[in-house]
Design an enzyme around this catalytic site. Structure first.
Site, PDB file in Angstrom:
ATOM      1  N   GLY A   1      37.750  43.906  46.392  1.00 41.37           N
ATOM      2  CA  GLY A   1      38.894  43.068  46.070  1.00 41.37           C
ATOM      3  C   GLY A   1      38.423  41.694  45.625  1.00 41.37           C
TER       4      GLY A   1
ATOM      5  CG  ASN B   1      39.945  41.329  51.464  1.00 33.27           C
ATOM      6  OD1 ASN B   1      40.703  41.522  50.508  1.00 33.27           O
ATOM      7  ND2 ASN B   1      40.194  40.433  52.411  1.00 33.27           N
ATOM      8  CD  GLU B   2      41.707  37.575  49.344  1.00 34.19           C
ATOM      9  OE1 GLU B   2      41.586  36.677  50.204  1.00 34.19           O
ATOM     10  OE2 GLU B   2      42.803  37.950  48.896  1.00 34.19           O
ATOM     11  CB  ILE B   3      33.115  38.749  49.105  1.00 31.23           C
ATOM     12  CG1 ILE B   3      33.375  40.124  49.735  1.00 31.23           C
ATOM     13  CG2 ILE B   3      31.747  38.212  49.479  1.00 31.23           C
ATOM     14  CD1 ILE B   3      33.429  40.139  51.247  1.00 31.23           C
TER      15      ILE B   3
END
Length: 782
Positions: free
Chosen positions: A463, A429-431
């Protein structure tokens, strides 16, 4: 709105009763024993030296049952080290110990303990022997106790658990602390099904035929011999619809895999609208002796993402209307009874939600069981961070990712892969790690490959965060993804797909605004969206706020403006919802009432009506304020209204016929408390709960929306209050209490039964008002 479809829990209970009958009549209990290990733990919230030792004196410790979250029991403090991410609730070290005995008859068996989750950095000992350490608090753990156990009526065993949450800030949201999920003791014969070793897939699915493939890994630490595996497929009516068996010669101290394929004629498919479930009962024999057994629930379905038309389930095109959910349950913290999720899922269904993203971690098994039963498709997510830290969670999983991601990913996938609700995995997620191609892509690819090793049947995504900035749409990264997932900025994802029409695309995190809904509604290739979020969640908030308030519903389950609007977009039933600006002339927040805080200064009301009806007519004190037709872009219908006390009513019509309406009356002075209950019957178990809502009303029963009185709850000895709340994100009142101030005229108490029969009496008191009371019937366990 009310969901009138048949409840899935009726069929589930029937199946469970059938399986109990099968177990008792076929000698299953002699083959595999699964014992609930939740009760009678000793606990202390401090760092204790030597508590892992068998002889340690824990007589002064607190006796409790798990699941248990000790952080939610604490006080809010701006200086708590959890800070913004952890919601300013306490951190530290907690110890648990449990003493138990084992019968001599189990001395030649293999005994393991299964923890569904320990938050966090857990260490586990049995009889003073260290079994292992695990940083990730969301991971399910399995430890073999056998070499260190003592058997017989005079022998005592001690298991000790240390949960260390001192290194903070460890998360961008509230995690909880302790043994916050269920625990089981599992006893098997030396030859047995491996832990999570059975994988069920449905490679061929049509209306006429469902092919069920069952692969079961067998570990033989017993005798060499010819083993026979029998499989029965049972439908949701309890009928055996298919059986098969096969044999293998398995040598001692080796492993083998049974692969069996069964064809179910005219299968009842699992889908969003009718989530039919089957159960595979697998039995392993040596000669005529039952050696091991398993029961696994699964669904027959075919899910796929297509580049041109989005998401398909059993050859039917759906839009995934999803929400993101964190793992806390509000007032109960992270130790969430299943009844809390049932209530939340029911409300999400009412809004039209059909999908859930597990943000951003593995969830408890019963959470996914409920998704299976209620017909939610799931994006199962593994991690919020890889190696790079995120603000307000600098000491999180990024510290452990490099060492643990392989083991953690393996365990998540193997634990969850038989759930039919899961249709896609997300591995990030939003790495913030480098996502350049090809170098930055390698870490993504290695995780994807590992997922595919244990479950090749589902696609993988993540994401993506600000892809226009990271250039992943241009550098080759996104082109390699099975499904391109993006958080927010829908226009970027639309442009990327239209430039690359072979890409499959999915909104992995989205806000509640109209333009983002239209991106899903009007683009056939958009598979779906997951709104941020379904429910308000603890943490990720700046003091004095303690809660992230972007949910459709608040912590206490109250509908918020965005839920009312979403209902008008997603519901298949006619709906009408009225909201107004709380302050004069269009200032303030949107509220759903007709009772201004100051009648003297409120004369100009901006009113919106959210509706999917063709026409909406607004009335004030029975006088029509005009009819407005449905806008093509689904925007709300707006009126500017000169305020007068009385009743504001909206009427929705289709083809000239009234199909929905809603009305609010101006409330007078508070007069009494009215109690309502989400469930009227409870069984005496820790999973069943009822939400008791106390509402301050006037003498005509209208909610006093500005009331903030202290509501005092009391309950008979047949029940207990496990949490109180009101949804107010700046309240610092304790959750483990029997009182709560009203917020917008309401507060809740979550209750459960403590006796096996009788009834539970609940009362609510406010000084100067008439008391409220209600009762709940206690029913026998079914």
């Amino acid at each position: 709105m009310k969901d009138t479809r048949k409840t899935p829990f009726q069929n589930l209970r029937f199946i469970m009763l059938l399986l109990i009958f099968i177990v008792t009549t076929n000698g299953f209990a002699q083959a595999r024993s699964i014992v609930n290990f939740d009760n009678d733990w000793k606990f202390i919230q401090e760092n204790v030296i030597g508590a892992e030792k068998t002889a340690f004196d824990d007589s002064a410790w607190r006796l409790l049952n798990v699941p248990h979250d000790w952080s939610i029991e604490g006080a809010y403090d701006r200086n708590n080290p959890t800070s913004r991410g952890g919601g300013y609730l306490p951190a530290g070290i907690g110890w648990y110990r449990k003493t138990f005995k084992l019968d001599d008859t189990d001395a030649n068996k293999i005994i393991t303990i299964e923890f569904d989750g320990i938050m966090a950095n857990s260490d586990v000992w049995i009889n003073g022997k260290h079994l292992g350490k695990r940083p990730n608090g969301y991971i399910s753990l399995n430890y073999n106790l056998t070499p260190f156990l003592k058997f017989g009526k005079n022998a005592t065993n001690v298991i000790a658990v240390k949960a260390d949450n001192t290194i903070q800030p460890a998360s961008r949201w509230y995690t909880g602390a302790g043994i916050y999920r269920h625990v089981r003791l599992v006893t098997v014969n030396p030859t047995h099904f491996k832990h999570w070793g059975t994988f069920i897939t449905t490679p061929v699915v049509t209306a006429n035929k469902g092919v069920v493939n069952i692969k079961s890994d067998i570990e033989n630490k017993g005798a060499t011999g010819t083993y026979r595996m029998q499989v029965d497929i049972i439908d949701n009516k309890g009928k055996i619809v298919k059986s098969t068996e096969s044999e293998k010669n398995i040598k001692a101290n080796t492993s083998e895999t049974f692969t069996q394929e069964l064809e179910v004629k005219n299968p009842k498919l699992w889908d969003i609208e009718d989530p039919n479930l089957y159960t595979a009962v697998t039995k392993l024999y040596l000669g005529k002796v039952l050696i091991d057994n398993q029961t696994i629930t699964f669904g027959i379905k075919n899910a796929e993402f297509r580049a041109d038309t989005g998401f398909w389930l059993n050859d039917k095109n759906y839009k995934i209307k999803g929400v993101c959910l964190h793992h806390d349950g509000g007032a109960v913290g992270s130790a969430v009874p299943l009844g809390v999720w049932k209530e939340r899922f029911k409300k999400l269904k009412e809004v039209g939600v059909n999908g859930i993203r597990t943000s951003h971690n593995a969830v408890a098994p019963e959470f996914l069981d409920l998704c299976d039963q209620m017909g939610f498709v799931v994006m199962a997510e593994t991690f919020d961070t890889w190696t790079s830290a995120k603000n307000h969670g600098e000491n999180g999983y990024n510290l452990y990712f490099s060492e643990w991601w392989r083991q953690d990913t393996r365990d998540i996938i193997m634990k969850d892969r038989n759930h039919p609700s899961i249709v896609i995995y997300s591995i990030g997620n939003e790495i913030h790690d480098d996502l350049s191609y090809p170098e930055g892509y390698k870490l993504y690819k290695s995780q994807e490959d590992l997922v595919k090793e244990y479950d090749p049947t589902r696609p993988v995504t993540m994401g993506l965060f600000r892809p226009a900035n990271s250039k992943v749409y241009l550098n080759g990264f996104a082109a390699q993804m099975e499904v391109v997932g993006q958080n927010y900025r829908e226009n970027e994802l639309i442009a990327a797909h239209e430039a690359n029409p072979t890409w499959k695309v999915l909104g992995t995190e989205n806000t509640h605004v109209l333009v983002q809904w239209l991106a899903l509604r009007d683009k056939p290739y958009m598979s779906g969206q997951f709104l941020w979020t379904g429910y308000d969640y603890l943490g990720e908030a700046d003091w004095p706020e303690t809660t992230n308030n972007q949910g459709l519903f608040d912590r206490a389950g109250n509908w918020k403006k965005q839920a009312l609007q979403r209902d008008s977009w997603w519901s298949e039933e006619p709906v009408v919802h009225i909201v107004r600006k709380s302050d004069n002339a269009g200032a303030g927040d949107w509220v759903a009432d007709w009772t201004p805080s100051d009648l003297d200064t409120y004369d100009s009301a901006v009113v919106n009506v959210f509706s999917n009806c063709d026409d909406v007519e607004l009335f004030l004190n029975e006088k029509s304020l005009g009819v407005k037709t449905k806008p093509e872009d689904d925007s709300p219908r707006e009126w500017n209204v000169t305020f007068h006390e009385g009743t504001l009513k909206a009427v929705g019509k289709n083809n000239g016929k009234i199909v929905a309406e809603e009305a609010f009356a101006t409330a007078g002075k508070p007069s009494k408390i009215v109690l309502t209950k989400s469930i009227s019957k409870l069984a005496n178990n820790r999973e069943d709960v009822s939400f008791i809502t106390a509402t301050v009303v006037d003498d005509k029963g209208n909610r006093c929306a500005n009331a903030d009185d202290l509501i005092q709850f009391s309950i008979s000895e047949t029940g207990e209050i496990i949490g109180v709340d009101n949804g107010n994100i700046i309240s610092h009142e304790p959750y483990k209490a029997s009182e709560r101030r009203a917020y917008k005229g309401r507060a809740i108490a979550i209750v459960r039964a403590t006796k096996n029969e009788g009834e539970i009496s609940i009362k609510a008191k406010v000084n100067g008002l008439a008391d409220g009371d209600t009762t709940i019937e206690i029913i026998s366990e079914k």
